[in-house]
Design a protein around this motif. Structure first.
Motif, PDB file in Angstrom:
ATOM      1  N   LEU B 239     -44.558  92.023 -23.990  1.00 39.52           N
ATOM      2  CA  LEU B 239     -43.591  91.686 -25.038  1.00 39.52           C
ATOM      3  C   LEU B 239     -42.167  91.938 -24.559  1.00 39.52           C
ATOM      4  O   LEU B 239     -41.254  91.115 -24.746  1.00 39.52           O
ATOM      5  CB  LEU B 239     -43.895  92.510 -26.289  1.00 39.52           C
ATOM      6  N   LEU B 240     -41.974  93.076 -23.895  1.00 40.88           N
ATOM      7  CA  LEU B 240     -40.667  93.439 -23.355  1.00 40.88           C
ATOM      8  C   LEU B 240     -40.232  92.415 -22.313  1.00 40.88           C
ATOM      9  O   LEU B 240     -39.066  91.969 -22.308  1.00 40.88           O
ATOM     10  CB  LEU B 240     -40.746  94.842 -22.746  1.00 40.88           C
ATOM     11  N   SER B 241     -41.164  92.028 -21.457  1.00 42.71           N
ATOM     12  CA  SER B 241     -40.845  91.020 -20.430  1.00 42.71           C
ATOM     13  C   SER B 241     -40.383  89.729 -21.083  1.00 42.71           C
ATOM     14  O   SER B 241     -39.375  89.125 -20.678  1.00 42.71           O
ATOM     15  CB  SER B 241     -42.087  90.722 -19.576  1.00 42.71           C
ATOM     16  N   GLY B 242     -41.119  89.281 -22.093  1.00 39.73           N
ATOM     17  CA  GLY B 242     -40.786  88.038 -22.789  1.00 39.73           C
ATOM     18  C   GLY B 242     -39.419  88.097 -23.416  1.00 39.73           C
ATOM     19  O   GLY B 242     -38.621  87.149 -23.322  1.00 39.73           O
ATOM     20  N   MET B 243     -39.099  89.246 -24.043  1.00 39.63           N
ATOM     21  CA  MET B 243     -37.790  89.404 -24.700  1.00 39.63           C
ATOM     22  C   MET B 243     -36.658  89.341 -23.682  1.00 39.63           C
ATOM     23  O   MET B 243     -35.625  88.702 -23.919  1.00 39.63           O
ATOM     24  CB  MET B 243     -37.738  90.726 -25.466  1.00 39.63           C
ATOM     25  N   ILE B 244     -36.853  89.981 -22.546  1.00 39.25           N
ATOM     26  CA  ILE B 244     -35.804  89.970 -21.507  1.00 39.25           C
ATOM     27  C   ILE B 244     -35.614  88.558 -20.975  1.00 39.25           C
ATOM     28  O   ILE B 244     -34.485  88.082 -20.804  1.00 39.25           O
ATOM     29  CB  ILE B 244     -36.169  90.956 -20.378  1.00 39.25           C
ATOM     30  N   ILE B 245     -36.725  87.863 -20.733  1.00 37.89           N
ATOM     31  CA  ILE B 245     -36.634  86.491 -20.219  1.00 37.89           C
ATOM     32  C   ILE B 245     -35.903  85.595 -21.212  1.00 37.89           C
ATOM     33  O   ILE B 245     -34.995  84.816 -20.842  1.00 37.89           O
ATOM     34  CB  ILE B 245     -38.038  85.932 -19.909  1.00 37.89           C
ATOM     35  N   LEU B 246     -36.219  85.717 -22.503  1.00 37.93           N
ATOM     36  CA  LEU B 246     -35.559  84.914 -23.534  1.00 37.93           C
ATOM     37  C   LEU B 246     -34.067  85.212 -23.590  1.00 37.93           C
ATOM     38  O   LEU B 246     -33.225  84.315 -23.728  1.00 37.93           O
ATOM     39  CB  LEU B 246     -36.193  85.178 -24.900  1.00 37.93           C
ATOM     40  N   THR B 247     -33.742  86.522 -23.486  1.00 36.76           N
ATOM     41  CA  THR B 247     -32.326  86.916 -23.498  1.00 36.76           C
ATOM     42  C   THR B 247     -31.593  86.285 -22.329  1.00 36.76           C
ATOM     43  O   THR B 247     -30.468  85.767 -22.480  1.00 36.76           O
ATOM     44  CB  THR B 247     -32.208  88.457 -23.428  1.00 36.76           C
ATOM     45  N   LEU B 248     -32.195  86.329 -21.148  1.00 36.69           N
ATOM     46  CA  LEU B 248     -31.549  85.764 -19.954  1.00 36.69           C
ATOM     47  C   LEU B 248     -31.352  84.255 -20.087  1.00 36.69           C
ATOM     48  O   LEU B 248     -30.318  83.713 -19.713  1.00 36.69           O
ATOM     49  CB  LEU B 248     -32.410  86.090 -18.714  1.00 36.69           C
ATOM     50  N   ILE B 249     -32.374  83.577 -20.634  1.00 38.54           N
ATOM     51  CA  ILE B 249     -32.270  82.120 -20.817  1.00 38.54           C
ATOM     52  C   ILE B 249     -31.139  81.791 -21.780  1.00 38.54           C
ATOM     53  O   ILE B 249     -30.330  80.882 -21.553  1.00 38.54           O
ATOM     54  CB  ILE B 249     -33.617  81.545 -21.322  1.00 38.54           C
ATOM     55  N   ARG B 250     -31.059  82.573 -22.861  1.00 36.63           N
ATOM     56  CA  ARG B 250     -30.014  82.343 -23.873  1.00 36.63           C
ATOM     57  C   ARG B 250     -28.617  82.533 -23.262  1.00 36.63           C
ATOM     58  O   ARG B 250     -27.736  81.711 -23.468  1.00 36.63           O
ATOM     59  CB  ARG B 250     -30.221  83.287 -25.067  1.00 36.63           C
ATOM     60  N   ARG B 251     -28.469  83.614 -22.484  1.00 39.32           N
ATOM     61  CA  ARG B 251     -27.160  83.862 -21.833  1.00 39.32           C
ATOM     62  C   ARG B 251     -26.815  82.734 -20.872  1.00 39.32           C
ATOM     63  O   ARG B 251     -25.672  82.299 -20.788  1.00 39.32           O
ATOM     64  CB  ARG B 251     -27.213  85.193 -21.075  1.00 39.32           C
TER      65      ARG B 251
END
Lengths: 211, 256
Positions: B239-251
């Motif tokens: 879950l943590l991995s997914g959240m970080i990946i989503l954050t990076l994509i958004r940025r």
């Protein structure tokens, strides 16, 4: 460079970490082995010819046949206890307090097969233990074969005219497995059980006798 | 003469040996498939040993534990009450307490691995200090090298003092789950050192003197996948991995 690490390296590190975490706690378990546990049921039947004996024309010293015994209908050996209450009643079945159960004598053909518990027994209330374990499908010897009218003094005989003798028998059984504890718990007495599983003696439980 | 002797030995080996080999059920850890296989190759198996037990009665079931994997493995056993003893007429469950003892026998030497209870207030294994075993693995049975086997005995007694006539004709069940670590080679195989130690010497295992009566009722339990590893830590990391990946994509999108 930094941006490349964040977009590719960090997720890779986290994924690797998750795999390592899984490996660290990984166990292999068997399917559950289900073991049923059950307890049996004891099943005995008390046979008594008559519970009330009419005394028409009976005289002191007369014997009136009345057999009482127990059969084991269950699947396992059991120990048997019989309590027997004997008293005089009027023709309507009401107890007659002025009469004495002393004049009702019990006749047993094989008394050595039964143990009379002296501490629990009175003139009116008697407690018998069958000495041997009773096998499935078998019966005890008769705890009672006949009732004998005692030699009532002539000046008291009028009290007993038209009276009836009432016998109330109750039988209970306990398991022979862990018999010492079972008898102590269920019957409240302490048995002496011989190597051949016969009840040699019965005494009051230690705690009860101190009271 | 030799031919007769040979025939006799052959007959013995064909009749007596299979009978001896089939004396106990066997729990095998099969390395190729990383699974436990339980063979009830005697007439009684695990299933009917504890039927028709009287309060205060004690019975023992022995089984072989065998490791056929290439690695040295440590094996564990956990037990818990599956269904409380309950009269057949459907009245309330009775909260029966079982005394349970696990022993390991090696070369006529028995070592007690666990001595406690299951049932009552605690459905799980509880030692005689009234402390439940909180680990999911339960009791350590043995550490076995590749191809090694040992014999374990499970003794169960229904507590007599707490039981009365209400317990007649009751039915319940308990369950055993074996476990071991997943493929992680242990380089230094510890040689059978049980942790809790009361050692006694016996010349033969205790056997049940009771002929089970076929009153076994059909039992049901939840479907078991066999994979009981805890998934919460793995799930959290993913879950943590997914959240970080989503954050990076958004940025990345915001910047572009």
């Amino acid at each position: 460079m930094k941006k490349k690490f964040l977009t590719m390296g960090l997720p890779a590190v986290l994924l690797g970490g998750s795999i390592l975490a899984a490996a660290a706690v990984s166990k292999i378990y068997s399917e559950p082995v289900i073991l049923p546990v059950s307890t049996p049921v004891l099943d005995i039947v008390l046979s008594q010819e008559k519970d009330s004996l009419e005394m028409d024309h009976a005289m002191p010293g007369d014997e009136i046949p009345n057999q009482i015994r127990v059969s084991n209908k269950g699947d396992d050996d059991v120990y048997i206890r019989i309590t027997l209450d004997k008293y005089w009643t009027d023709d309507l079945g009401s107890p007659q307090p002025e009469t004495s159960a002393e004049w009702i004598t019990l006749v047993t053909a094989k008394p050595d097969q039964w143990l009379v518990s002296a501490n629990e027994t009175t003139n009116q209330h008697l407690v018998f233990y069958y000495r041997s374990p009773l096998a499935p499908g078998s019966s005890t010897s008769n705890v009672l074969d006949a009732v004998k009218i005692g030699n009532i003094p002539s000046n008291e005989q009028s009290l007993y005219a038209k009276s009836q003798i009432h016998l109330k028998a109750t039988a209970t059984a306990v398991q022979t497995v862990d018999a010492f504890n079972a008898i102590q718990n269920e019957w409240g007495v302490t048995p002496v059980i011989s190597a051949n599983h016969h009840i040699d003696d019965i005494s009051p439980n230690a705690i009860e006798s101190m009271q | 003469m030799k031919a007769k002797l040979f025939s006799l030995l052959l007959i013995c080996s064909m009749t007596v040996m299979p009978a001896l080999a089939a004396s106990y059920p066997t729990v095998i850890f099969e390395g190729d498939v990383e699974k436990f296989i339980i063979l009830n190759d005697d007439t009684e198996g695990f299933g009917e040993t504890f039927l028709n037990m009287y309060p205060g009665e004690s019975r023992t079931k022995s089984f072989s534990l065998k490791n056929t994997s290439d690695d040295t493995k440590t094996f564990y056993l956990n037990a818990k009450v599956n269904q409380d003893l309950q009269p057949e007429d459907g009245t309330a469950a009775t909260g029966a307490i079982y005394d349970i003892t696990l022993t390991r026998t090696e070369q006529f030497k028995s070592t007690t691995l666990f001595d406690g209870t299951i049932g009552g207030a605690n459905a799980d294994l509880t030692d005689f200090n009234n402390t439940p075993l909180n680990n999911t693995e339960g009791v350590e049975l043995a550490t076995l090298a590749s191809g090694e086997s040992t014999r374990i005995s499970l003794t169960l007694a229904i507590d007599g003092a707490s039981m009365g006539n209400d317990y007649q004709n009751s039915l319940g069940s308990f369950q055993l789950i074996f476990s071991t670590d997943a493929a992680q080679a242990q380089t230094s195989p510890p040689k059978s050192t049980p942790t809790i130690g009361k050692t006694t010497t016996t010349d033969s295992p205790t056997t049940s003197r009771y002929s089970p009566v076929s009153t076994l009722k059909s039992m049901t339990s939840a479907v078991q996948t066999g994979d009981m590893r805890p998934i919460i830590p793995i799930f959290l990391v993913l879950l943590l991995s997914g959240m970080i990946i989503l954050t990076l994509i958004r940025r990345h999108r915001q910047k572009s």
